[in-house]
Design a protein around this motif. Structure first.
Motif, PDB file in Angstrom:
ATOM      1  N   ALA A   1      12.087   2.092   0.444  1.00  0.00           N
ATOM      2  CA  ALA A   1      12.046   2.897   1.664  1.00  0.00           C
ATOM      3  C   ALA A   1      10.624   3.281   2.026  1.00  0.00           C
ATOM      4  CB  ALA A   1      12.911   4.149   1.496  1.00  0.00           C
ATOM      5  N   PHE A   2       9.826   3.648   1.041  1.00  0.00           N
ATOM      6  CA  PHE A   2       8.457   4.076   1.358  1.00  0.00           C
ATOM      7  C   PHE A   2       7.502   2.902   1.520  1.00  0.00           C
ATOM      8  CE2 PHE A   2      10.278   8.113   0.306  1.00  0.00           C
ATOM      9  CZ  PHE A   2       9.702   8.921   1.280  1.00  0.00           C
ATOM     10  N   LYS A   3       7.806   1.780   0.903  1.00  0.00           N
ATOM     11  CA  LYS A   3       7.038   0.582   1.220  1.00  0.00           C
ATOM     12  C   LYS A   3       7.247   0.182   2.674  1.00  0.00           C
ATOM     13  CE  LYS A   3       6.669  -1.646  -3.324  1.00  0.00           C
ATOM     14  NZ  LYS A   3       7.085  -2.815  -4.151  1.00  0.00           N
ATOM     15  N   SER A   4       8.467   0.406   3.174  1.00  0.00           N
ATOM     16  CA  SER A   4       8.791  -0.011   4.543  1.00  0.00           C
ATOM     17  C   SER A   4       8.012   0.772   5.593  1.00  0.00           C
ATOM     18  CB  SER A   4      10.296   0.134   4.800  1.00  0.00           C
ATOM     19  OG  SER A   4      10.668   1.500   4.906  1.00  0.00           O
ATOM     20  N   VAL A   5       7.482   1.954   5.242  1.00  0.00           N
ATOM     21  CA  VAL A   5       6.686   2.729   6.200  1.00  0.00           C
ATOM     22  C   VAL A   5       5.198   2.640   5.876  1.00  0.00           C
ATOM     23  CG1 VAL A   5       8.568   4.295   6.772  1.00  0.00           C
ATOM     24  CG2 VAL A   5       7.019   4.887   4.893  1.00  0.00           C
ATOM     25  N   GLY A   6       4.825   1.728   4.993  1.00  0.00           N
ATOM     26  CA  GLY A   6       3.419   1.490   4.705  1.00  0.00           C
ATOM     27  C   GLY A   6       2.818   2.396   3.660  1.00  0.00           C
ATOM     28  N   ALA A   7       3.638   3.220   3.008  1.00  0.00           N
ATOM     29  CA  ALA A   7       3.133   4.099   1.954  1.00  0.00           C
ATOM     30  C   ALA A   7       2.959   3.325   0.656  1.00  0.00           C
ATOM     31  CB  ALA A   7       4.083   5.275   1.751  1.00  0.00           C
ATOM     32  N   ASN A   8       2.381   3.968  -0.327  1.00  0.00           N
ATOM     33  CA  ASN A   8       2.215   3.396  -1.655  1.00  0.00           C
ATOM     34  C   ASN A   8       3.079   4.189  -2.622  1.00  0.00           C
ATOM     35  OD1 ASN A   8       1.364   2.188  -4.017  1.00  0.00           O
ATOM     36  ND2 ASN A   8      -0.690   3.073  -3.983  1.00  0.00           N
ATOM     37  N   PRO A   9       4.373   3.852  -2.731  1.00  0.00           N
ATOM     38  CA  PRO A   9       5.268   4.624  -3.598  1.00  0.00           C
ATOM     39  C   PRO A   9       4.904   4.461  -5.066  1.00  0.00           C
ATOM     40  CG  PRO A   9       6.377   2.663  -2.777  1.00  0.00           C
ATOM     41  CD  PRO A   9       5.062   2.736  -2.070  1.00  0.00           C
ATOM     42  N   THR A  10       4.884   5.583  -5.777  1.00  0.00           N
ATOM     43  CA  THR A  10       4.469   5.605  -7.171  1.00  0.00           C
ATOM     44  C   THR A  10       5.563   6.234  -8.020  1.00  0.00           C
ATOM     45  OG1 THR A  10       2.169   5.877  -6.431  1.00  0.00           O
ATOM     46  CG2 THR A  10       2.650   6.368  -8.747  1.00  0.00           C
ATOM     47  N   PRO A  11       6.378   5.431  -8.713  1.00  0.00           N
ATOM     48  CA  PRO A  11       7.405   6.000  -9.592  1.00  0.00           C
ATOM     49  C   PRO A  11       6.763   6.828 -10.702  1.00  0.00           C
ATOM     50  CG  PRO A  11       7.857   3.693  -9.141  1.00  0.00           C
ATOM     51  CD  PRO A  11       6.474   3.964  -8.645  1.00  0.00           C
ATOM     52  N   MET A  12       7.322   8.013 -10.924  1.00  0.00           N
ATOM     53  CA  MET A  12       6.709   8.940 -11.871  1.00  0.00           C
ATOM     54  C   MET A  12       7.746   9.951 -12.313  1.00  0.00           C
ATOM     55  SD  MET A  12       3.427  11.418 -11.056  1.00  0.00           S
ATOM     56  CE  MET A  12       2.373  10.007 -10.730  1.00  0.00           C
ATOM     57  N   ALA A  13       7.723  10.326 -13.577  1.00  0.00           N
ATOM     58  CA  ALA A  13       8.614  11.366 -14.073  1.00  0.00           C
ATOM     59  C   ALA A  13       8.301  12.687 -13.375  1.00  0.00           C
ATOM     60  CB  ALA A  13       8.467  11.519 -15.584  1.00  0.00           C
ATOM     61  N   TRP A  14       9.349  13.468 -13.110  1.00  0.00           N
ATOM     62  CA  TRP A  14       9.176  14.705 -12.357  1.00  0.00           C
ATOM     63  C   TRP A  14       8.208  15.669 -13.056  1.00  0.00           C
ATOM     64  CZ3 TRP A  14       9.466  16.191  -7.663  1.00  0.00           C
ATOM     65  CH2 TRP A  14       9.518  17.545  -7.323  1.00  0.00           C
ATOM     66  N   GLY A  15       8.238  15.709 -14.360  1.00  0.00           N
ATOM     67  CA  GLY A  15       7.380  16.626 -15.093  1.00  0.00           C
ATOM     68  C   GLY A  15       5.892  16.333 -14.950  1.00  0.00           C
ATOM     69  N   GLU A  16       5.545  15.150 -14.448  1.00  0.00           N
ATOM     70  CA  GLU A  16       4.141  14.766 -14.297  1.00  0.00           C
ATOM     71  C   GLU A  16       3.613  15.011 -12.885  1.00  0.00           C
ATOM     72  OE1 GLU A  16       3.964  10.661 -15.375  1.00  0.00           O
ATOM     73  OE2 GLU A  16       4.944  10.963 -17.304  1.00  0.00           O
ATOM     74  N   VAL A  17       4.495  15.366 -11.949  1.00  0.00           N
ATOM     75  CA  VAL A  17       4.123  15.369 -10.536  1.00  0.00           C
ATOM     76  C   VAL A  17       3.112  16.457 -10.199  1.00  0.00           C
ATOM     77  CG1 VAL A  17       4.998  15.595  -8.181  1.00  0.00           C
ATOM     78  CG2 VAL A  17       6.307  14.307  -9.870  1.00  0.00           C
ATOM     79  N   TYR A  18       3.325  17.660 -10.682  1.00  0.00           N
ATOM     80  CA  TYR A  18       2.436  18.776 -10.334  1.00  0.00           C
ATOM     81  C   TYR A  18       0.989  18.436 -10.685  1.00  0.00           C
ATOM     82  CZ  TYR A  18       0.712  23.600  -9.979  1.00  0.00           C
ATOM     83  OH  TYR A  18       0.012  24.733  -9.630  1.00  0.00           O
ATOM     84  N   THR A  19       0.765  17.994 -11.900  1.00  0.00           N
ATOM     85  CA  THR A  19      -0.593  17.665 -12.341  1.00  0.00           C
ATOM     86  C   THR A  19      -1.154  16.487 -11.563  1.00  0.00           C
ATOM     87  OG1 THR A  19      -0.127  18.516 -14.553  1.00  0.00           O
ATOM     88  CG2 THR A  19      -2.006  17.029 -14.335  1.00  0.00           C
ATOM     89  N   ALA A  20      -0.303  15.509 -11.259  1.00  0.00           N
ATOM     90  CA  ALA A  20      -0.755  14.336 -10.506  1.00  0.00           C
ATOM     91  C   ALA A  20      -1.232  14.724  -9.107  1.00  0.00           C
ATOM     92  CB  ALA A  20       0.359  13.302 -10.427  1.00  0.00           C
ATOM     93  N   LEU A  21      -0.539  15.660  -8.476  1.00  0.00           N
ATOM     94  CA  LEU A  21      -0.984  16.159  -7.171  1.00  0.00           C
ATOM     95  C   LEU A  21      -2.257  16.985  -7.314  1.00  0.00           C
ATOM     96  CD1 LEU A  21       2.475  17.185  -5.688  1.00  0.00           C
ATOM     97  CD2 LEU A  21       0.892  15.560  -4.624  1.00  0.00           C
ATOM     98  N   GLN A  22      -2.287  17.804  -8.328  1.00  0.00           N
ATOM     99  CA  GLN A  22      -3.431  18.694  -8.562  1.00  0.00           C
ATOM    100  C   GLN A  22      -4.709  17.896  -8.800  1.00  0.00           C
ATOM    101  OE1 GLN A  22      -3.201  21.104 -12.194  1.00  0.00           O
ATOM    102  NE2 GLN A  22      -3.629  22.912 -10.949  1.00  0.00           N
ATOM    103  N   THR A  23      -4.603  16.771  -9.490  1.00  0.00           N
ATOM    104  CA  THR A  23      -5.771  15.971  -9.842  1.00  0.00           C
ATOM    105  C   THR A  23      -6.044  14.828  -8.867  1.00  0.00           C
ATOM    106  OG1 THR A  23      -4.394  14.616 -11.302  1.00  0.00           O
ATOM    107  CG2 THR A  23      -5.530  16.500 -12.295  1.00  0.00           C
ATOM    108  N   GLY A  24      -5.179  14.662  -7.856  1.00  0.00           N
ATOM    109  CA  GLY A  24      -5.403  13.633  -6.862  1.00  0.00           C
ATOM    110  C   GLY A  24      -4.919  12.252  -7.252  1.00  0.00           C
ATOM    111  N   VAL A  25      -4.151  12.160  -8.330  1.00  0.00           N
ATOM    112  CA  VAL A  25      -3.582  10.859  -8.707  1.00  0.00           C
ATOM    113  C   VAL A  25      -2.622  10.375  -7.622  1.00  0.00           C
ATOM    114  CG1 VAL A  25      -2.111   9.678 -10.389  1.00  0.00           C
ATOM    115  CG2 VAL A  25      -3.884  11.264 -11.165  1.00  0.00           C
ATOM    116  N   ILE A  26      -1.889  11.295  -7.024  1.00  0.00           N
ATOM    117  CA  ILE A  26      -1.024  10.990  -5.884  1.00  0.00           C
ATOM    118  C   ILE A  26      -1.363  11.954  -4.736  1.00  0.00           C
ATOM    119  CG2 ILE A  26       0.884  10.002  -7.200  1.00  0.00           C
ATOM    120  CD1 ILE A  26       2.279  12.739  -7.047  1.00  0.00           C
ATOM    121  N   ASP A  27      -0.929  11.578  -3.530  1.00  0.00           N
ATOM    122  CA  ASP A  27      -1.230  12.370  -2.338  1.00  0.00           C
ATOM    123  C   ASP A  27      -0.025  13.130  -1.805  1.00  0.00           C
ATOM    124  OD1 ASP A  27      -3.798  10.941  -2.182  1.00  0.00           O
ATOM    125  OD2 ASP A  27      -2.575   9.244  -1.505  1.00  0.00           O
ATOM    126  N   ALA A  28       1.173  12.779  -2.270  1.00  0.00           N
ATOM    127  CA  ALA A  28       2.375  13.333  -1.650  1.00  0.00           C
ATOM    128  C   ALA A  28       3.550  13.248  -2.613  1.00  0.00           C
ATOM    129  CB  ALA A  28       2.701  12.576  -0.359  1.00  0.00           C
TER     130      ALA A  28
END
Length: 338
Positions: free
Chosen positions: A188-215
């Motif tokens: 679904a997110f590839k279809s809108v041109g995004a770069n979907p990144t599968p990730m465990a939920w427990g890692e998301v906060y830090t990934a956003l905080q450090t800029g590993v992901i944008d959304a």
């Protein structure tokens, strides 16, 4: 699903549960005093966690102390996909997971996660409380060796971003967005041109905080309880996919109990999941408000444009899932919302 001994051993080793009292080889005599484990990937305080403890309380009460359920939140013993696999082998007794995750083993079950399939909460209720829900329960039991004890509606998904507001699909081009390990969400997110990144939920906060992901995308409750408003700036009410989160139990675990104890487990699950669905619906507006007090919000993005952009995902799904997948879509579309 490959049910070889090698995969069974791998799943057990992965969870550190090579020999569980709640697993295989337990006799009816042992069932007089059993402790079972319930795994979910969400944070303490999330309504899934509340429902888990409610279920444990009811099981203890209705089994007259014969069964104790211990709750392990935040992916402590298994993440979303690991838990879904472990419950199939019986190395975890109960797990909350979604049909999109089960599509990793049976592609047709991904139908639940198709973008813009459900018309709203009432449509979800009509589908899962009716014939479709009963047929799906039988199908999953036969194919994956698990029983669906209850179907939970965790709400429609929204998008939080750190870079810019999302008003239309073009705003997601190149954006690194966390998605669960669900094939349809990746597509679904590839279809809108995004770069979907599968990730465990427990890692998301830090990934956003450090800029590993944008959304990140999730129902409003998941974002709020996870504190995502602390590490993002914008919020968009896209409602692109309905989120199911269902309580499953291993068939092997259930079959090790007497019919009376099986009924105690099923009755407890029905009450806990029904309460979860009611609380989730009541709390949805409050969680959105909580997020919007911290983030710049887009209340009405161009959902028609998102629906059009994500439409190819349906064809991709039916190509992979075949007649079985199309059959589930047809059943759902035939159910009117109440």
């Amino acid at each position: 699903m490959n049910s070889s001994l090698n995969r069974r051993a791998f799943a057990a080793a992965m969870l550190g549960t090579v020999a569980l009292a709640a697993g295989f080889g337990v006799t009816q005599a042992d069932a007089q005093s059993r402790t079972l484990r319930l795994s979910h990937h969400l944070a303490p305080g999330h309504l899934v966690d509340v429902a888990s403890h409610r279920f444990a309380e009811l099981v203890a009460e209705q089994s007259k102390g014969a069964i104790k359920v211990e709750v392990f939140p935040s992916g402590q013993i298994a993440g979303l996909r690991q838990g879904a696999e472990a419950v199939q082998f019986g190395t975890v007794d109960f797990v909350w997971t979604d049909f999109g995750t089960l599509a990793n083993w049976r592609p047709e079950y991904g139908f639940v996660s198709l973008p813009f399939l459900f018309q709203g909460d009432d449509h979800f209720d009509a589908v899962f409380n009716g014939d479709v829900g009963r047929e799906l329960r039988d199908d999953v039991s036969k194919n994956l060796n698990i029983e669906a004890l209850g179907y939970g509606n965790a709400g429609f998904r929204v998008i939080a971003t750190s870079g810019k507001a999302v008003k239309e699909p073009a705003d997601l081009k190149g954006v690194r967005i966390r998605v669960p390990e669900v094939p349809i969400l990746v597509s679904a997110f590839k279809s809108v041109g995004a770069n979907p990144t599968p990730m465990a939920w427990g890692e998301v906060y830090t990934a956003l905080q450090t800029g590993v992901i944008d959304a990140v995308e999730n129902p409003a409750e998941g974002l709020a309880v996870g504190g995502m408003q602390e590490v993002t700036k914008y919020l968009s009410r896209t409602y692109h996919i309905m989120t199911d989160v269902n309580l499953f139990v291993s068939n092997d675990v259930m079959s090790s109990f007497t019919p009376e104890l099986q009924e105690a487990i099923r009755a407890s699950a029905k009450t806990a999941v029904d309460e979860f669905n009611a609380k989730t619906r009541e709390a949805a507006a409050g969680y959105w408000k909580q997020l919007s007090e911290k983030l710049e919000t887009v209340e009405e993005p161009n959902r028609a444009a998102f629906q059009e952009a994500m439409a190819p995902v349906w064809k991709e799904f039916t190509a992979a899932a075949g007649e079985a997948g199309q059959g589930w879509i047809d059943r759902i579309q035939a159910v009117p919302a109440k």
